[in-house]
Design a protein around this motif. Sequence first.
Motif, PDB file in Angstrom:
ATOM      1  N   TYR A  10       2.295  -3.537  -6.263  1.00  0.00           N
ATOM      2  CA  TYR A  10       1.921  -4.860  -5.761  1.00  0.00           C
ATOM      3  C   TYR A  10       2.644  -5.938  -6.571  1.00  0.00           C
ATOM      4  CZ  TYR A  10      -1.754  -2.393  -3.255  1.00  0.00           C
ATOM      5  OH  TYR A  10      -2.440  -1.545  -2.427  1.00  0.00           O
ATOM      6  N   GLU A  18      -5.841  -6.441  -0.727  1.00  0.00           N
ATOM      7  CA  GLU A  18      -5.422  -5.794   0.518  1.00  0.00           C
ATOM      8  C   GLU A  18      -6.647  -5.425   1.350  1.00  0.00           C
ATOM      9  OE1 GLU A  18      -3.461  -1.562   1.929  1.00  0.00           O
ATOM     10  OE2 GLU A  18      -2.626  -2.562   0.158  1.00  0.00           O
ATOM     11  N   ILE A 115       1.585  -8.957   5.268  1.00  0.00           N
ATOM     12  CA  ILE A 115       1.881  -7.864   4.338  1.00  0.00           C
ATOM     13  C   ILE A 115       3.396  -7.708   4.363  1.00  0.00           C
ATOM     14  CG2 ILE A 115       1.622  -5.401   3.857  1.00  0.00           C
ATOM     15  CD1 ILE A 115      -1.051  -5.544   5.392  1.00  0.00           C
ATOM     16  N   LEU A 148       0.298 -10.542   0.807  1.00  0.00           N
ATOM     17  CA  LEU A 148       0.387  -9.294   0.063  1.00  0.00           C
ATOM     18  C   LEU A 148       1.857  -8.884   0.032  1.00  0.00           C
ATOM     19  CD1 LEU A 148      -1.585  -7.110  -1.219  1.00  0.00           C
ATOM     20  CD2 LEU A 148      -1.101  -5.773   0.840  1.00  0.00           C
ATOM     21  N   TYR A 162       0.367   0.750   7.197  1.00  0.00           N
ATOM     22  CA  TYR A 162       0.459  -0.693   7.411  1.00  0.00           C
ATOM     23  C   TYR A 162       0.726  -1.033   8.873  1.00  0.00           C
ATOM     24  CZ  TYR A 162       0.273  -1.261   2.373  1.00  0.00           C
ATOM     25  OH  TYR A 162      -0.159  -1.247   1.066  1.00  0.00           O
TER      26      TYR A 162
END
Length: 399
Positions: A10, A18, A115, A148, A162
């Motif tokens: 991350y 998340e 993301i 993120l 994802y």
Amino acid sequence: MQQHFDDVAYALGSAESEARMAEVHPLPIFSEEASAFLADLSARILTDAEAKAYPDVVTLGFWCRPAALRQMQQPYHTEGNRLGRGIVFHIAPSNVAVNFAYSCLAALLAGNASIVRLPSKDFPQVDVLCRIFAETLAEFPALFPYFLFIRYGHSQEINEHYSRICQTRVVWGGDAAIEAIRRAPLPPRTNEITFADRHSLAVIDAPAYLAAEDKERIARDFYNDTYLSDQNACTAPHFIIWFGTAEKVKAAQEVFWRTLHAFVKERYTLQGVQAVDKLTQLYRIGVHAAVQQIPMEDNLITRVRAAMLTEELASYRAGSGFFIEYRAQDIAEIRPLCGISCQTISYYGAVRETLLQTVLAMRPAGVDRIVPMGRTMDFALVWDGVDLIRSMSRLISAV
């Protein structure tokens, strides 16, 4: 969203944040929260000492300043009933440093959380921007769950994770990368936006260039369009189309390349592997096309003169200062280069209207942008012909 992967690093956010992304609500397009965040981000970028070392980062700062945002919002001022789709999963290109930031900021303006899989290449610009994003989010804690930034290797399992939780997937990269990502299925209502391999070209009006007094500025603009990304960006021209008489073009070429070479020599370092790549492409194109190499004093600029333009020439382009030149007597001669893989035509001189009318008359499968030299990398909310705001948001109709 509770699944955890040890292979995910991350860069902004955490496994805990998340997990919280499932609870975020879509925002209206160009929301007050998003506009305030971008204004603060812009101010921080433009005053950050480390950021000033990177022109592409500074350009991002100018792109999201309040005056620019107001101009971006104008085409959507009647669409107050648009909301974001939810979570956007971005796969950033591996070879362009700042693209990831534009992509996620466009998603925020469209009302979404993001993301972002960051570039695999180790760009210092990415680290600078991750820091500035974090500093800005400290002032906007309500928006923290909307960002993120992650890194991971080639993992089908993580791609699928994802892809499963997003409402829009945005893929920037080569054709092979898009094909690999598409092996990860999407939920039925999730849409996908892809930006694949493209090529670009520059058209130079030779008489106009010879008459210009600011040839050093023109060299800088062309350098920013090409060498700044090692010609890896889809916007970077690989083909240089000269327009004018043979005498004017020859004179313009001599001055243009000499001036550019002086600029490149002060700022650019050609790595050995890049020199080998250029030499390989030079041999390949020499075997398959009617071309001639134009001698230069070193390998910083590689020039190849084409006797004619063909669709196949696009497969022989290279980076790091590799240019295929052609003198056109009629701008319509660019037609073979304007197929579906053609993205941007940049220009110098009073040829904008002629270019536009020529392209419209040809009705090619490609060509999405016609911009002045020096502005090929200027990001816009309509990119590759795709309206990012409308594609990443949904319209609530009421009758």
